[in-house]
Write a protein that holds these residues in place. Structure first.
Motif, PDB file in Angstrom:
ATOM      1  N   GLU A 100      -2.854   3.900  -2.058  1.00 47.55           N
ATOM      2  CA  GLU A 100      -3.218   3.054  -3.192  1.00 47.55           C
ATOM      3  C   GLU A 100      -2.707   1.640  -2.947  1.00 47.55           C
ATOM      4  O   GLU A 100      -1.569   1.454  -2.520  1.00 47.55           O
TER       5      GLU A 100
ATOM      6  N   ASN B 173      -1.575  -1.986  -4.212  1.00 50.77           N
ATOM      7  CA  ASN B 173      -1.025  -2.676  -5.381  1.00 50.77           C
ATOM      8  C   ASN B 173      -0.818  -4.147  -5.064  1.00 50.77           C
ATOM      9  O   ASN B 173      -0.305  -4.490  -4.004  1.00 50.77           O
TER      10      ASN B 173
ATOM     11  N   LEU C 166       2.576   9.662  -5.502  1.00 47.37           N
ATOM     12  CA  LEU C 166       1.167   9.259  -5.465  1.00 47.37           C
ATOM     13  C   LEU C 166       0.277  10.464  -5.183  1.00 47.37           C
ATOM     14  O   LEU C 166       0.436  11.149  -4.167  1.00 47.37           O
TER      15      LEU C 166
ATOM     16  N   TYR D  20      -9.567  14.887  -2.823  1.00 46.79           N
ATOM     17  CA  TYR D  20      -8.640  14.485  -1.761  1.00 46.79           C
ATOM     18  C   TYR D  20      -7.901  15.692  -1.196  1.00 46.79           C
ATOM     19  O   TYR D  20      -7.484  16.584  -1.943  1.00 46.79           O
TER      20      TYR D  20
ATOM     21  N   ASP E 195      -0.630  11.950 -11.886  1.00 44.69           N
ATOM     22  CA  ASP E 195      -1.459  10.763 -11.659  1.00 44.69           C
ATOM     23  C   ASP E 195      -1.287   9.722 -12.776  1.00 44.69           C
ATOM     24  O   ASP E 195      -1.626   8.561 -12.612  1.00 44.69           O
TER      25      ASP E 195
ATOM     26  N   SER F  28      -2.913  -2.031  -9.624  1.00 44.34           N
ATOM     27  CA  SER F  28      -3.669  -1.291  -8.617  1.00 44.34           C
ATOM     28  C   SER F  28      -5.062  -1.900  -8.472  1.00 44.34           C
ATOM     29  O   SER F  28      -5.778  -2.055  -9.455  1.00 44.34           O
TER      30      SER F  28
ATOM     31  N   ARG G  10      -3.402  10.375  -6.491  1.00 49.99           N
ATOM     32  CA  ARG G  10      -4.790   9.998  -6.716  1.00 49.99           C
ATOM     33  C   ARG G  10      -5.457  11.036  -7.612  1.00 49.99           C
ATOM     34  O   ARG G  10      -5.343  12.225  -7.393  1.00 49.99           O
TER      35      ARG G  10
ATOM     36  N   ILE H 276       0.854  -1.191   0.000  1.00 44.80           N
ATOM     37  CA  ILE H 276       0.000   0.000   0.000  1.00 44.80           C
ATOM     38  C   ILE H 276       0.888   1.239   0.000  1.00 44.80           C
ATOM     39  O   ILE H 276       1.633   1.486   0.946  1.00 44.80           O
ATOM     40  N   ARG H 277       0.850   1.963  -1.102  1.00 41.22           N
ATOM     41  CA  ARG H 277       1.629   3.205  -1.216  1.00 41.22           C
ATOM     42  C   ARG H 277       0.880   4.337  -0.525  1.00 41.22           C
ATOM     43  O   ARG H 277      -0.344   4.426  -0.625  1.00 41.22           O
TER      44      ARG H 277
ATOM     45  N   ILE I 181     -11.661   4.257   1.682  1.00 45.16           N
ATOM     46  CA  ILE I 181     -10.897   3.487   0.699  1.00 45.16           C
ATOM     47  C   ILE I 181     -11.829   2.543  -0.062  1.00 45.16           C
ATOM     48  O   ILE I 181     -12.774   2.011   0.498  1.00 45.16           O
TER      49      ILE I 181
ATOM     50  N   GLY J  55      -7.811   2.090  -3.680  1.00 45.64           N
ATOM     51  CA  GLY J  55      -7.183   3.333  -3.247  1.00 45.64           C
ATOM     52  C   GLY J  55      -8.178   4.221  -2.530  1.00 45.64           C
ATOM     53  O   GLY J  55      -9.371   3.935  -2.466  1.00 45.64           O
TER      54      GLY J  55
END
Length: 293
Positions: free
Chosen positions: A260, A262, A247, A254, A180, A268, A249, A151-152, A292, A271
C-alpha cells in the motif's frame, strides 16, 4: 453524490498526471487495455474474487433484459475476464487508466467515482514482477514531485500462517476484513469489532504488533518477503519500503505479498499485491498474477 466536475485548470492537471503514468508504463513495457464501464454481476461477485457482499459496495443494476450488472469496482476484475477468454502471450503486462465506481460514503479524499491508474503482470510467479510494479509506481511519484511517500508491505501467507495458530481456518477472512479497518478505527476499534464477531482479540492484536520481520517464525510467507526486500534493494527502492504485518488489503483475491502506497500524513493513494488464484476463479487458466493501482 460522491462525483465531481473537473473544470479546465483541474482537468489539465489530471491530464498531466495521466501522461506521466502512461509514459512510465510504456517505458516499462506495459501494454494498454480498455474495458467496458460495466461488467456482469456474476463476474464482480465471484467467490474468491470480490465476493457476493460486493453488491453493497458497487453500483448494481439490471438492464432491460433483466441481466444483473455492475459498474466496475476496480480495473483488475475486467483484466481477469479478458485474460480468461483470450489467448494473449504470457507473461502479459498491461496498464489501464480509467474511471471506477464504488458505493462508499464520500469522505475526505474519497469519492464514488474516481480515476485509477493500474498495472498488472499476468503469467509470472516471480517476485520480480511484484517489485517491477512498485519500481514503476516509485518512478511516477518521483516524476510528479512527491518526496514524502512510503510503501508498506506484508504477506497474506505470513499472516494466514500466524492466525491459523489461534483462529479457525475458515474464519480468517473475517478477521482480515476487520484488520483492514485498522487505519480508520485503531487497535481499540479492531478489538471491539473482533469481540462483537466472537473472536478473542488478544492473540490477534499481539500478532499485529510483531513489526520486526526477523523475529517472526519461519514460513513460506516470511521467505517471500525476505526475497522481496532483497530484490527491492537491487532496484534501490528499499528505503521507500516498510514491513507492516497489519497490512492485509480488503479484497479477498489477494494471496501473498500485498502493498500500500502512503503519501504525506498517511494518506493512502494506491495499493495492490499478488492474486495467484483469481484468473482460475473466473473461469480461466491457472495463472499467477500481481499488480498495483
Amino acid at each position: 453524490k460522491g462525483t465531481r466536475d473537473l473544470l479546465p485548470e483541474d482537468a489539465r492537471k489530471l491530464q498531466q498526471i495521466i501522461d506521466v503514468c502512461r509514459d512510465v508504463f510504456n517505458e516499462y513495457g506495459f501494454s494498454p487495455l480498455i474495458t467496458p464501464a460495466f461488467e456482469s454481476f456474476e463476474l464482480l461477485s465471484a467467490k474468491g474474487g470480490l465476493g457476493e457482499a460486493v453488491k453493497d459496495e458497487i453500483y448494481y443494476f439490471k438492464d432491460k433484459s433483466e441481466r444483473e450488472l455492475g459498474l466496475r469496482f476496480d480495473l483488475t476484475m475486467p483484466l481477469a475476464r479478458v485474460v480468461s477468454f483470450s489467448s494473449l502471450p504470457k507473461p502479459f503486462k498491461r496498464y489501464a487508466i480509467d474511471k471506477v465506481w464504488r458505493y462508499d460514503n464520500p469522505a475526505s479524499l474519497r469519492f464514488r467515482e474516481f480515476w485509477q491508474s493500474d498495472i498488472d503482470v499476468v503469467g509470472s510467479a516471480s517476485l520480480l514482477a511484484d517489485v517491477e510494479c512498485i519500481v514503476a509506481v516509485c518512478e511516477i511519484l518521483d516524476r510528479l514531485g512527491f518526496k514524502d511517500y512510503q510503501i508498506r508491505v506484508n504477506s497474506r501467507k505470513l499472516l494466514q500462517n500466524e492466525f491459523e495458530k489461534i483462529v479457525e481456518k475458515g474464519k480468517i477472512v473475517d478477521v482480515f476484513r476487520t484488520i483492514d479497518k485498522l487505519d480508520k478505527i485503531g487497535f481499540e476499534g479492531v478489538e471491539t469489532e473482533l469481540k462483537n464477531k466472537g473472536f478473542n482479540p488478544s492473540g490477534i492484536v499481539k500478532v499485529l504488533k510483531l513489526n520486526n520481520l526477523s523475529k517472526i517464525p519461519d514460513s513460506e510467507g516470511k521467505k517471500d518477503l525476505e526475497k522481496f526486500f532483497n530484490l527491492a534493494k537491487k532496484f534501490s527502492i528499499d528505503k521507500k519500503l516498510k514491513f507492516d504485518i497489519s497490512l492485509v488489503r480488503g479484497l479477498e483475491y489477494y494471496t501473498s505479498v500485498v502493498f500500500e502506497v502512503n503519501i504525506g500524513a498517511k494518506v493512502s493513494c494506491g495499493g495492490g499485491g499478488r492474486y495467484d488464484n483469481l484468473i482460475k476463479t473466473v473461469g480461466g487458466q491457472d495463472l499467477p498474477a500481481t499488480g498495483i493501482s
